[in-house]
Design an enzyme around this catalytic site. Structure first.
Site, PDB file in Angstrom:
ATOM      1  N   ASP A 490     -27.421   8.554 -11.586  1.00 11.79           N
ATOM      2  CA  ASP A 490     -26.637   8.278 -12.549  1.00 11.79           C
ATOM      3  C   ASP A 490     -27.696   8.435 -13.821  1.00 11.79           C
ATOM      4  OD1 ASP A 490     -24.482   8.167 -14.205  1.00 11.79           O
ATOM      5  OD2 ASP A 490     -24.322   5.814 -13.867  1.00 11.79           O
ATOM      6  N   TYR A 491     -28.397   9.085 -13.835  1.00 12.95           N
ATOM      7  CA  TYR A 491     -29.468   9.368 -14.935  1.00 12.95           C
ATOM      8  C   TYR A 491     -28.851  10.417 -16.066  1.00 12.95           C
ATOM      9  CZ  TYR A 491     -33.137   6.636 -12.992  1.00 12.95           C
ATOM     10  OH  TYR A 491     -34.039   5.742 -12.412  1.00 12.95           O
TER      11      TYR A 491
END
Length: 820
Positions: A490-491
């Site tokens: 989830d970057y």
């Protein structure tokens, strides 16, 4: 009585020592430090000897303190907050032994120390303890500025193109958050006071958050509330001029997640949209259904009739619409879309309802409003497309559609009835625009669910966590640059790109784009070509992933980063030696081979940098006159592990997009995840947990780095400390930089807005807020000649309750404007 006191003290110290030793044994079996085992045994022996009233207890306690201090300096150097938990417990034990030393007896029956000697030793140790405690109340910069001399000016006219206003979310369309005003400066900022306060009436409760940065055009300020109510204010008095409520619908996605970070402005006479380039059509009369209050008198309306809705405020909603208002009256521009609104769910398919919505300020440039959207993360496969679309600001007609599944091949909108391919990376932040190149730049996320990569499409991998450059008039892609090869954590990249013309040693300049990422990486790219200007290295990362997971063998790393150093066991922290030991044990129990260590179903994996940042949507600012990049960051590690969905249901885990369990339906695994904290609720790694950093872009060197925020208002297990200890807490929002040598910021967990010296990072002023803030400040000069700094405060980020929430817009100014 003396025997009882000494006996009780000795038992407590001995038991604490045995507990420390027991934990130390566990740490040693995990391959960790031997210190805690040895120190625990010595501490237990000290307690036993105090219990027996032996004089040797004093000398052993002093030796333990001396050895622990030497060990602490050996392990962490002069890092104040790292030293505190390593030495304070042993300092307190030594102080206690010194105080009772006249009662501790030698074999001869004489006391360990006489009264005067015991008093002197106790005073020395007490002074040391007092010095440590006093040190907790002052900031400890991570990097101290080498010089108090301001950076040299390289762009003397920077900021002047926006005049006295703040015309866009990031002030300029290049997102620099810089003003050329110096009326408020380092010498007089101490005199700053509240000029006016306005309350919107839309409280930040039940999942609403105020993250808005207002804009100011001519003599009017515009902002939106979490319910997408648009409000116009007098910028010198705070008086309301009009408001418009689009009456957003609650959906499954937005019912606990309402934000409106900003609005956009366009003057159609100055920048005609595609539909107006041959001359605008006659506009309908919108005065009958304005949805606004305090509309101008009839005479004023008559004078404005020819220009109604030529000046527009445009924004999006959390129920997936975009609408346009007349900037002067708040009247709905009914010639836009269908009666003033465009439905953004069109073309996204059946899964978009309740999942696709908008939270960030849109970009308006060249008569186009660019729209990207937020998708629910981590619930299921099959989420709607992340297509980025450009609409005509005059009519609301769809002009182009950049779809990751088509990429650079085609940006033609699909015909009615067709659906953009689902499961593609989306763009949910705010874009930037370069008028000289005609290019708009936007960052992307990844294909959801975030933590399982086995179902990723090739085009999703190609565009995940990227910055994309498109022609703003056509949507045709010019280039893209990936900040991660395959993202499993989830970057997604959410910060607005910052555009800057970087001077070179040979006297030329390079037009660069600065992209901040959740990973703490600062990518500096030639915005003409997408090629790195600051070196980027592909480094090997761990690849021992679960079956069917796709992971990349390398990931890109910039030569400039903030807070992205690899964690080690010695970086584990705690308020005391005991919870520090707990954190070291937990660290050693986890999988951790550095960033991008894959998740497993067998044990927890440490996730650092965490998926909240690094740098989140608030972005950074640049002193455009000197080329100094100023950024706030978050330093919060998380952990995660795969879990079968049926097992999660059996143990009662509740799935959500943001919580501690991600169901990821349609994939083999759910993910249980959480913050990496001690039993006290304190992060398990060294402070600061949030900082402000100044970087010289010409050299890549960090000028200074200071902790941001105190523990004063941050509850831990429901307890608010109430003490102003500048540990450096997680931040939200972004900074404002002024030519007056100041950096303003209010996105801390304590209730303050601050002004830092942009040259040194020193705090020069702070003003108490009624509640916490999350957005970014803005500044302008009013018609009265005063410079104002404005913040919006609705409460600190994600408190999980409706306590200490607000709806405040607060303007600061000097009591008297200095003579010009």
């Amino acid at each position: 009585m003396v025997s009882w006191i000494l006996g009780g003290l000795g038992i407590v110290v001995a038991l604490l020592g045995l507990g420390l030793a027991a934990g130390g044994v566990w740490l040693v079996t995990l391959g960790g430090s031997w210190f805690y085992l040895i120190a625990g045994l010595v501490m237990a022996a000290t307690g036993y000897l105090v219990f027996r009233r032996r004089a040797s207890a004093l000398w052993i306690a002093l030796a333990l303190f001396a050895v622990s201090t030497a060990w602490a300096f050996w392990e962490v150097g002069i890092d104040f907050w790292q030293l505190v938990p390593r030495v304070v417990t042993f300092l307190v034990i030594a102080l206690g032994a010194a105080i009772v030393s006249p009662l501790l007896l030698r074999p001869s029956g004489r006391p360990a120390l006489g009264g005067k000697a015991a008093t002197a030793l106790s005073v020395v140790l007490a002074f040391g303890l007092a010095a440590v405690l006093a040190g907790m109340f002052r900031p400890h910069p991570t990097i101290v500025a080498e010089s108090a001399q301001p950076a040299p000016v390289v762009h003397a006219s920077a900021g002047e193109e926006s005049g006295q206003d703040w015309p866009a979310w990031g002030r300029s369309l290049g997102g620099n958050r810089f003003v050329q005003f110096d009326q408020i400066n380092a010498s007089n900022v101490k005199d700053l006071e509240v000029a006016w306060t306005y309350r919107t009436g839309d409280l930040a409760v039940d999942g609403k958050e105020y993250q808005v940065t207002p804009i100011k055009i001519d003599d009017t300020m515009y902002l939106c509330t979490p319910s997408n109510i648009v409000i116009a204010l007098d910028p010198t008095t705070g008086a309301e001029r009009w408001r418009y409520d689009p009456e957003v619908r609650d959906t499954a996605g937005n019912e606990s997640w309402k934000r409106c970070r900003g609005v956009a402005y366009v003057d159609l006479d100055q920048t005609p949209p595609p539909s107006w380039q041959a001359g605008p059509a006659a506009l309908p009369d919108t005065s009958a259904d304005t949805g606004a209050t305090d509309t101008p008198a009839a005479a004023d309306q008559a004078g404005m009739a020819a220009a109604v809705c030529h000046r527009r405020i445009m924004t999006t909603t959390v129920d997936a619409r975009v609408f346009a208002l007349d900037a002067g009256t708040g009247a709905l521009c009914t010639d836009f879309g269908d009666g003033g609104f465009v439905d953004l769910l069109k073309g996204l398919g059946p899964t978009a309802e309740g999942s696709y919505y908008l939270t960030s300020a849109p970009l308006v440039a060249e008569g186009i409003i660019m729209i990207g959207g937020k998708l629910n993360d981590n619930l299921t496969v099959g989420e709607a497309s992340g297509v980025v679309r450009g609409y005509d600001v005059g009519t609301g007609n769809l002009v182009w559609a950049w779809d990751p599944s088509r990429g650079a091949a085609d940006s033609t909108p699909l015909v009615d009835g067709e659906i953009y391919k689902p499961e593609t990376p989306n763009f949910w932040g705010t874009a930037a625009y370069d008028p000289a190149l005609g290019l708009a730049y936007f960052p992307t996320g990844n294909q959801t669910p975030d933590f399982w990569t086995g179902n990723r499409h090739p085009y999703s991998d190609e565009y995940n966590d990227a910055v994309v450059a498109v022609d703003v008039k056509t949507g045709r892609e010019r280039w893209h640059f990936r900040t991660a090869n395959i993202d499993q954590f989830d970057y997604d990249v959410s910060a607005q790109p910052i555009l800057y013309d970087l001077p070179r040693a040979d006297g030329t300049t390079v037009p660069v784009l600065i992209q901040l990422t959740k990973r703490g990486q600062v990518f500096v790219i030639d915005r003409r070509t997408g090629e790195p200007v600051v070196p980027v290295e592909q480094r090997p990362v761990a690849t021992d992933a679960m079956p069917d997971m796709k992971v990349a063998p390398t990931q890109p790393y910039s030569a400039i980063s903030v807070g992205a150093e690899k964690l080690t066991e010695s970086d584990m922290w705690g308020a005391t030696i005991f919870d520090q030991l707990y954190c070291r044990i937990e660290f050693k129990k986890m999988r951790w081979e550095g960033e991008f260590t894959p998740l497993s179903d067998k044990q927890r994996t440490l996730i650092y940098p965490g998926y909240y940042g690094g740098f989140n949507w608030g972005g950074g600012a640049i002193d455009a006159s000197t080329g100094t990049l100023i950024v706030n960051d978050i330093r919060m590690a998380q952990w995660g592990h795969f879990i079968k969905q049926e097992v999660a249901r059996e143990i009662g885990l509740t799935p959500s997009t943001e919580g501690e369990y991600s169901e990821q339906l349609g994939t083999p695994w759910g993910v249980e995840r959480s913050m990496f904290v001690s039993p006290l609720g304190i992060p398990c790694f060294k402070p600061p947990f949030g900082s402000m950093t100044a970087i010289d872009l010409s050299t890549g060197k960090t000028r200074w780095q200071v902790p941001m925020g105190t523990i004063e208002d941050a509850p831990v297990h429901g307890i608010v400390p109430g003490v102003h200890i500048p540990l450096g807490m997680p931040t939200m929002g972004g900074p404002l930089v002024t030519k007056g040598g100041l950096t303003f910021f209010h996105g801390t967990l304590d209730y303050y807005t601050r002004a830092l010296d942009s040259t040194t990072g020193e705090e020069l002023w702070r003003g108490r807020l009624p509640v916490g803030g999350q957005g970014a400040p803005m500044s302008y000069v009013g018609k009265d000649g005063k410079q104002y700094v404005v913040v919006v405060a609705g409460g600190a980020t994600r408190t999980g309750t409706n306590d200490n929430r607000g709806d405040y817009v607060i303007a600061y100014a000097l009591p008297e404007a200095p003579a010009q």
